[in-house]
Design an enzyme around this catalytic site. Structure first.
Site, short mmCIF file in Angstrom:
data_model
loop_
_atom_site.label_atom_id
_atom_site.label_comp_id
_atom_site.label_asym_id
_atom_site.label_seq_id
_atom_site.Cartn_x
_atom_site.Cartn_y
_atom_site.Cartn_z
N ASN A 109 -25.91 -10.73 12.56
CA ASN A 109 -27.35 -10.63 12.81
C ASN A 109 -28.03 -11.98 12.65
OD1 ASN A 109 -26.79 -7.93 13.07
ND2 ASN A 109 -27.47 -7.40 11.00
N VAL A 110 -29.10 -12.15 13.38
CA VAL A 110 -29.82 -13.45 13.39
C VAL A 110 -31.23 -13.26 12.84
CG1 VAL A 110 -28.46 -14.30 15.34
CG2 VAL A 110 -30.58 -13.06 15.79
N ASP A 111 -31.48 -12.07 12.21
CA ASP A 111 -32.85 -11.69 11.83
C ASP A 111 -33.26 -12.13 10.42
OD1 ASP A 111 -31.53 -8.29 11.62
OD2 ASP A 111 -31.58 -9.83 10.06
N HIS A 126 -23.44 -15.85 13.84
CA HIS A 126 -24.05 -15.96 15.17
C HIS A 126 -25.36 -16.72 15.10
CE1 HIS A 126 -21.64 -12.22 16.71
NE2 HIS A 126 -20.90 -13.31 16.60
N THR A 195 -21.74 -2.16 12.88
CA THR A 195 -21.35 -2.95 14.05
C THR A 195 -20.44 -2.12 14.96
OG1 THR A 195 -20.28 -4.98 14.85
CG2 THR A 195 -19.44 -4.04 12.79
N SER A 196 -20.59 -2.34 16.26
CA SER A 196 -19.80 -1.59 17.25
C SER A 196 -18.40 -2.18 17.39
CB SER A 196 -20.51 -1.62 18.61
OG SER A 196 -20.64 -2.98 19.04
N ASN A 220 -20.64 3.20 9.39
CA ASN A 220 -21.30 3.06 10.68
C ASN A 220 -21.83 4.41 11.15
OD1 ASN A 220 -21.74 0.85 12.70
ND2 ASN A 220 -20.81 2.35 14.08
C1 BV8 Z 1 -16.70 -17.16 21.77
C2 BV8 Z 1 -26.48 -13.94 18.79
C3 BV8 Z 1 -15.13 -18.87 22.13
C4 BV8 Z 1 -27.48 -14.00 19.87
C5 BV8 Z 1 -24.55 -12.67 19.62
C6 BV8 Z 1 -15.88 -14.79 28.59
C7 BV8 Z 1 -16.34 -16.07 28.33
C8 BV8 Z 1 -16.62 -16.50 27.05
C9 BV8 Z 1 -16.42 -15.66 26.00
C10 BV8 Z 1 -15.96 -14.39 26.27
C11 BV8 Z 1 -15.68 -13.93 27.54
N1 BV8 Z 1 -15.26 -12.64 27.46
C12 BV8 Z 1 -15.27 -12.25 26.16
C13 BV8 Z 1 -15.68 -13.30 25.45
C14 BV8 Z 1 -15.87 -13.35 24.06
C15 BV8 Z 1 -17.33 -12.95 23.80
C16 BV8 Z 1 -17.34 -11.45 23.60
O1 BV8 Z 1 -16.93 -11.00 22.56
N2 BV8 Z 1 -17.77 -10.69 24.59
C17 BV8 Z 1 -17.68 -9.23 24.41
C18 BV8 Z 1 -19.02 -8.61 24.61
C19 BV8 Z 1 -16.61 -8.72 25.34
N3 BV8 Z 1 -17.68 -13.65 22.59
C20 BV8 Z 1 -18.29 -14.84 22.67
O2 BV8 Z 1 -18.69 -15.34 23.69
C21 BV8 Z 1 -18.42 -15.55 21.34
N4 BV8 Z 1 -17.98 -16.91 21.49
O3 BV8 Z 1 -15.87 -16.31 21.99
O4 BV8 Z 1 -16.44 -18.52 21.78
C22 BV8 Z 1 -15.12 -19.08 23.60
C23 BV8 Z 1 -16.05 -19.92 24.18
C24 BV8 Z 1 -15.99 -20.15 25.54
C25 BV8 Z 1 -15.01 -19.51 26.32
C26 BV8 Z 1 -14.11 -18.62 25.72
C27 BV8 Z 1 -14.16 -18.40 24.37
C28 BV8 Z 1 -19.88 -15.57 20.91
C29 BV8 Z 1 -20.31 -14.17 20.52
C30 BV8 Z 1 -21.69 -14.23 19.88
C31 BV8 Z 1 -22.74 -13.76 20.85
N5 BV8 Z 1 -24.04 -13.72 20.16
N6 BV8 Z 1 -25.71 -12.70 18.95
C32 BV8 Z 1 -28.56 -12.97 19.68
O5 BV8 Z 1 -28.53 -12.19 18.71
O6 BV8 Z 1 -29.48 -12.98 20.53
S1 BV8 Z 1 -23.66 -11.25 19.69
C33 BV8 Z 1 -24.62 -9.88 19.44
O7 BV8 Z 1 -23.71 -8.77 19.45
C34 BV8 Z 1 -25.31 -9.80 18.10
O8 BV8 Z 1 -24.93 -10.80 17.18
C35 BV8 Z 1 -24.81 -8.45 17.60
O9 BV8 Z 1 -24.86 -8.33 16.24
C36 BV8 Z 1 -23.43 -8.55 18.11
C37 BV8 Z 1 -22.50 -7.42 18.00
O10 BV8 Z 1 -23.19 -6.28 18.27
P1 BV8 Z 1 -23.41 -5.29 17.01
O11 BV8 Z 1 -24.01 -6.06 15.88
O12 BV8 Z 1 -22.15 -4.58 16.74
O13 BV8 Z 1 -24.54 -4.37 17.57
P2 BV8 Z 1 -24.32 -3.15 18.57
O14 BV8 Z 1 -25.66 -2.80 19.09
O15 BV8 Z 1 -23.18 -3.45 19.49
O16 BV8 Z 1 -23.79 -1.98 17.61
C38 BV8 Z 1 -24.62 -1.48 16.60
C39 BV8 Z 1 -23.77 -0.51 15.81
O17 BV8 Z 1 -24.57 -0.04 14.73
C40 BV8 Z 1 -23.35 0.71 16.61
O18 BV8 Z 1 -21.95 0.92 16.40
C41 BV8 Z 1 -24.15 1.87 15.99
O19 BV8 Z 1 -23.38 3.05 15.88
C42 BV8 Z 1 -24.43 1.35 14.61
N7 BV8 Z 1 -25.68 1.83 14.02
C43 BV8 Z 1 -26.87 2.03 14.64
N8 BV8 Z 1 -27.77 2.43 13.72
C44 BV8 Z 1 -27.13 2.48 12.53
C45 BV8 Z 1 -25.80 2.09 12.71
N9 BV8 Z 1 -24.90 2.03 11.72
C46 BV8 Z 1 -25.33 2.38 10.48
N10 BV8 Z 1 -26.61 2.76 10.22
C47 BV8 Z 1 -27.52 2.83 11.21
N11 BV8 Z 1 -28.78 3.23 10.92
#
Ligand code: BV8
Length: 255
Positions: A109-111, A126, A195-196, A220
């Site tokens: 989280n960035v908050d 992040h 986190t998902s 979660n």
């Molecule tokens: C990297 C900051 C090396 C910004 C974020 C192609 C090219 C390049 C990279 C990739 C590529 N393909 C894949 C990748 C890797 C990519 C990646 O993982 N993609 C995924 C989507 C497939 N990763 C990257 O790019 C990372 N860098 O790999 O560098 C590299 C570099 C170049 C080339 C190759 C490799 C950088 C990743 C960071 C991105 N920045 N955030 C901003 O915030 O604006 S990520 C963003 O997603 C947030 O940080 C967020 O936190 C994060 C993950 O999401 P979650 O936190 O899990 O949130 P989500 O909504 O998904 O889930 C919430 C969960 O909470 C749910 O499960 C829900 O059930 C639960 N929930 C809800 N309410 C509650 C609860 N649980 C409990 N109580 C509740 N009340």
């Protein structure tokens, strides 16, 4: 499903653990009123996909739109308060440190809500929306020193100001990664909270913890790709489950 049994097990493991790593995601901030990444956003942002906006390409293509999105997000983040889940983690950190144990909160989280709840051992893998930097020189400024009159924000060096967050496709901060891997390689208990487990490399941190012999826990709302991997899963709101664990630990202290 009754979460009593998982809470008991997690409490007992937390009471015995010597070195704990907690990975948090957007879900832990949901009960503060901040939208997660995969739940629909309200209003203007319902038509934009965060996965599209949180990229360097989106910023280069439309710096004003991306600047507005982050302005909207940090304004929300500053309006809301940490919730009982954040406060429970801060109390857990205090309890572990009082007992000379090690604890690291690795957050996606960035908050800034963990820090506002009193957590000190926080690694922001992040980045943060509370600091911005010049696209040309990297010179950083905190929000207080920024004006959002003119968008996108011109920097003092002929570039633009961007948030100090890690966008998709960008490397994570080296120091944050080093601190994270060092904590993971020595932990005996790993908790994934709110986190998902879909964004890399954070989604693979559990593997490093398992390789270190750590017990693994998921707290979660919904099942995720790691639910079948962990030693214990408690599904429900972290704002309820984490305070319940703290209460159980208190009962152990009083017994
Ligand atoms: C990297 C900051 C090396 C910004 C974020 C192609 C090219 C390049 C990279 C990739 C590529 N393909 C894949 C990748 C890797 C990519 C990646 O993982 N993609 C995924 C989507 C497939 N990763 C990257 O790019 C990372 N860098 O790999 O560098 C590299 C570099 C170049 C080339 C190759 C490799 C950088 C990743 C960071 C991105 N920045 N955030 C901003 O915030 O604006 S990520 C963003 O997603 C947030 O940080 C967020 O936190 C994060 C993950 O999401 P979650 O936190 O899990 O949130 P989500 O909504 O998904 O889930 C919430 C969960 O909470 C749910 O499960 C829900 O059930 C639960 N929930 C809800 N309410 C509650 C609860 N649980 C409990 N109580 C509740 N009340």
């Amino acid at each position: 499903m009754d979460q009593h049994e998982p809470i008991q097990r997690i409490t007992s493991w937390l009471n015995d653990a010597r070195s704990v790593v907690v990975l948090t995601g957007a879900g832990i901030s949901a009960e503060s009123g901040l939208a997660t990444f995969r739940d629909p956003e309200e209003g203007l942002w319902a038509k934009y996909d965060p996965m599209e906006l949180a990229t360097i390409d989106a910023f280069n293509r439309d710096p004003e739109l991306v600047t507005r999105w982050y302005h909207w997000r940090f304004t929300k983040a500053r309006e809301v308060e940490p919730n009982p889940g954040h406060h429970a983690l801060a109390r857990l950190e205090q309890r572990l440190l009082e007992r000379d144990r090690s604890v690291t909160i690795v957050t996606q989280n960035v908050d800034g809500l963990h820090q506002r709840a009193g957590s000190k051992r926080v690694v922001e893998i992040h980045g943060t929306i509370l600091r911005w930097r010049c696209t040309k020189t990297g010179a950083e400024k905190s929000l207080e020193d920024l004006s959002f009159e003119v968008l996108p924000i011109p920097s003092d060096h002929g570039g633009l100001m961007r948030p100090c967050v890690v966008w998709f496709g960008e490397m994570l901060p080296e120091h944050a990664l080093a601190d994270t891997f060092s904590a993971l390689e020595h932990c005996d208990l790993f908790l994934s909270i709110g986190t998902s487990a879909t964004v890399q490399p954070a989604a693979s941190f559990i593997e490093v913890a398992r390789a270190a012999g750590a017990k693994t826990v998921e707290i979660n709302r919904d099942p995720t790709p790691i639910t079948d991997l962990v030693d214990c899963a408690a599904h429900g709101p972290s704002g309820t489950l984490l305070p319940a664990i703290i209460d159980q630990l208190r009962q152990l202290d009083d017994s």
